[in-house]
Design an enzyme around this catalytic site. Structure first.
Site, PDB file in Angstrom:
ATOM      1  N   VAL A 144      -0.795 -30.673 -19.907  1.00  0.00           N
ATOM      2  CA  VAL A 144      -0.080 -31.793 -19.290  1.00  0.00           C
ATOM      3  C   VAL A 144       0.650 -32.468 -20.445  1.00  0.00           C
ATOM      4  O   VAL A 144       0.038 -33.187 -21.236  1.00  0.00           O
ATOM      5  CB  VAL A 144      -1.029 -32.768 -18.587  1.00  0.00           C
ATOM      6  CG1 VAL A 144      -0.241 -33.916 -17.953  1.00  0.00           C
ATOM      7  CG2 VAL A 144      -1.868 -32.050 -17.526  1.00  0.00           C
TER       8      VAL A 144
ATOM      9  N   ASN B 171       2.641 -41.629 -18.991  1.00  0.00           N
ATOM     10  CA  ASN B 171       4.096 -41.554 -19.093  1.00  0.00           C
ATOM     11  C   ASN B 171       4.805 -42.040 -17.844  1.00  0.00           C
ATOM     12  O   ASN B 171       6.017 -42.235 -17.859  1.00  0.00           O
ATOM     13  CB  ASN B 171       4.531 -40.122 -19.411  1.00  0.00           C
ATOM     14  CG  ASN B 171       4.132 -39.720 -20.812  1.00  0.00           C
ATOM     15  OD1 ASN B 171       4.739 -40.143 -21.775  1.00  0.00           O
ATOM     16  ND2 ASN B 171       3.071 -38.934 -20.929  1.00  0.00           N
TER      17      ASN B 171
ATOM     18  N   LYS C 280      -8.169 -33.457 -18.728  1.00  0.00           N
ATOM     19  CA  LYS C 280      -6.971 -33.545 -19.563  1.00  0.00           C
ATOM     20  C   LYS C 280      -7.391 -34.295 -20.814  1.00  0.00           C
ATOM     21  O   LYS C 280      -7.759 -35.474 -20.747  1.00  0.00           O
ATOM     22  CB  LYS C 280      -5.844 -34.297 -18.855  1.00  0.00           C
ATOM     23  CG  LYS C 280      -4.611 -34.438 -19.753  1.00  0.00           C
ATOM     24  CD  LYS C 280      -3.629 -35.485 -19.268  1.00  0.00           C
ATOM     25  CE  LYS C 280      -2.526 -35.647 -20.328  1.00  0.00           C
ATOM     26  NZ  LYS C 280      -1.645 -36.800 -20.060  1.00  0.00           N
TER      27      LYS C 280
ATOM     28  N   SER D  62      -6.216 -35.658 -24.357  1.00  0.00           N
ATOM     29  CA  SER D  62      -5.023 -35.970 -25.145  1.00  0.00           C
ATOM     30  C   SER D  62      -5.347 -36.365 -26.575  1.00  0.00           C
ATOM     31  O   SER D  62      -4.460 -36.772 -27.316  1.00  0.00           O
ATOM     32  CB  SER D  62      -4.241 -37.114 -24.465  1.00  0.00           C
ATOM     33  OG  SER D  62      -3.832 -36.742 -23.175  1.00  0.00           O
TER      34      SER D  62
END
Length: 333
Positions: A245, A84, A202, A204
Site C-alpha cells: 500500500v 494519504n 499494513k 509502514s
C-alpha cells in the site's frame, strides 16, 4: 453488536441515502472470513488522495476522474481514507460518501479497503460497520494513539479483537509510527494474526527485519503482510510480503505494478534497478513533503491533486522545484 444510538444515529440518514443511491452495492465482495476464505491481498494498492475543491470541499467529480485514469493500471485494489486520504480531516458523513463514490466506480473484482480506525474501540466498531454498509470489502484499522502511553500490547490485542469480532468484513491491521508515534508490537500482531477475521497488516514502519519475522511467524495463519511504502517494497517481497500500500502509487502506479510483477517473476536485477529509481521520489512525497508534495506530483502525471485541507499548507515555489528535481533526476519527468 448493538450500536450506540448516540454515535450511530447521525450516520443512519447518510447510509439510507447511500443504499437508495446504490442498490446492490452493500458489502462489495462478500467473502466469508476464516481460514481458507481469506481475500487475496497480493499486489499494489494506492492509498488514494482525497481531492478537494479550491474551497476545500470534497470534490467527488475529480475523485471519479482520478479513478477513471487509474482504471488502466493493474492495481489489486484501492485504499480510501488512509493517512494519504487526509482521513483525520474528514467528517464521518464525508468518509462514508467517499467510500460509496469509489465503490460505485470500481469493478467488482477490485478490492476496496477503507480506513475505519478511531481512538475508541466503540467508535471504531461503529465506523467499521458503516464502512461495510457503504461498500468496503476490508476495514483498514489504524492503531489508536492519543493515549499512547497506555497502548500496551494487551490493550491493542483487546481493541483489535473486539473490532474484528464485530466487523462484518475482514480487518487489516495498520501500523504507521511516523503518524501515530507507536508501532503495533510484534507480539500483538502475532496474537491477532490468529483471529479468523484479521487477514493481514499494513506495516509502514520500514523495519524489514520485523516484517520478515511477521511473515515467518504467521506462516501457519491466514495472514498477509503488506509493505506500507514504496521505498522498501522489493525488500518486503524478498522476505515474503504479499503486496504494498504505497503513497507513490497515486503518481507512479504503473511502475509500482511493474516492480510487483518483476519480484513475483524472480527478475531481481531488473526489480532492483527499478526499486532504486523509486526510493527518492517516494521519500519526497512521504517523509520530505508529505501529502502537499504527493498532490503536487500527481498533477505532473495527469491526475487531479489540488489543495489539501488546512492546516496542511501548499508547497513553496522552492519546494516545488526540489520535488520536480527529484522526479527528473530519477528519470520520471
Amino acid at each position: 453488536v448493538v450500536l450506540s444510538t448516540r454515535l450511530a444515529s447521525p450516520l443512519r440518514p447518510t447510509l439510507a441515502a447511500l443504499r437508495r443511491a446504490a442498490p446492490g452495492q452493500h458489502r462489495g465482495l462478500s467473502t466469508p472470513s476464516g481460514p481458507g476464505h481469506s481475500l487475496n491481498l497480493g499486489g499494489i494498492f494506492p492509498p488514494l488522495a482525497t481531492p478537494f475543491s479550491p474551497t476545500q470541499e470534497v470534490d467527488y467529480a475529480q475523485l471519479e476522474g482520478n479513478l477513471r485514469r487509474y482504471a488502466s493500471i493493474p492495481f489489486r485494489g484501492l485504499v480510501v481514507l488512509g493517512s494519504n486520504g487526509e482521513y483525520p480531516y474528514l467528517a464521518p458523513c464525508e468518509r462514508l460518501e467517499v467510500v460509496s463514490c469509489v465503490r460505485r466506480a470500481l469493478p467488482r473484482d477490485c478490492l476496496l479497503l477503507a480506513g475505519s480506525g478511531c481512538e475508541s474501540t466503540q467508535a471504531t466498531i461503529e465506523l467499521t460497520v458503516s464502512m461495510a454498509e457503504a461498500g468496503a470489502d476490508v476495514a483498514l484499522v489504524v492503531t489508536p494513539c492519543y493515549y499512547r502511553g497506555a497502548m500496551t500490547s494487551a490493550a491493542m490485542v483487546q481493541h483489535y479483537t473486539q473490532v474484528a469480532d464485530a466487523s462484518p468484513i475482514p480487518v487489516v491491521l495498520y501500523s504507521v509510527p511516523a503518524n501515530t508515534g507507536l508501532d503495533l508490537p510484534l507480539e500483538a500482531v502475532l496474537t491477532l494474526a490468529q483471529h479468523p477475521n484479521i487477514i493481514g497488516i499494513k506495516d509502514s514502519g520500514g523495519d524489514v527485519t520485523r516484517m520478515g519475522l511477521m511473515v515467518h511467524k504467521t506462516r501457519q495463519e491466514d495472514f498477509q503482510v503488506l509493505a506500507g511504502s514504496a521505498s522498501f517494497l522489493l525488500a518486503s517481497y524478498a522476505l515474503g510480503a504479499s503486496g504494498g500500500v504505497c503513497a507513490l502509487a497515486n503518481v507512479l502506479g504503473a511502475p509500482l505494478c511493474q516492480l510487483d510483477r518483476l519480484c513475483r517473476g524472480g527478475h531481481w536485477q531488473e526489480a532492483r534497478d527499478l526499486q532504486h529509481r523509486l526510493i527518492e521520489p517516494n521519500m519526497a512525497v512521504t517523509r520530505r513533503f508529505g501529502i502537499p508534495g504527493l498532490k503536487k506530483a500527481m498533477e505532473w502525471f495527469g491526475y487531479y491533486g489540488g489543495p489539501c485541507r488546512a492546516p496542511l499548507a501548499p508547497l513553496s515555489p522552492p519546494q516545488v522545484e526540489e520535488l520536480r528535481g527529484t522526479f527528473s533526476a530519477n528519470g520520471w519527468l
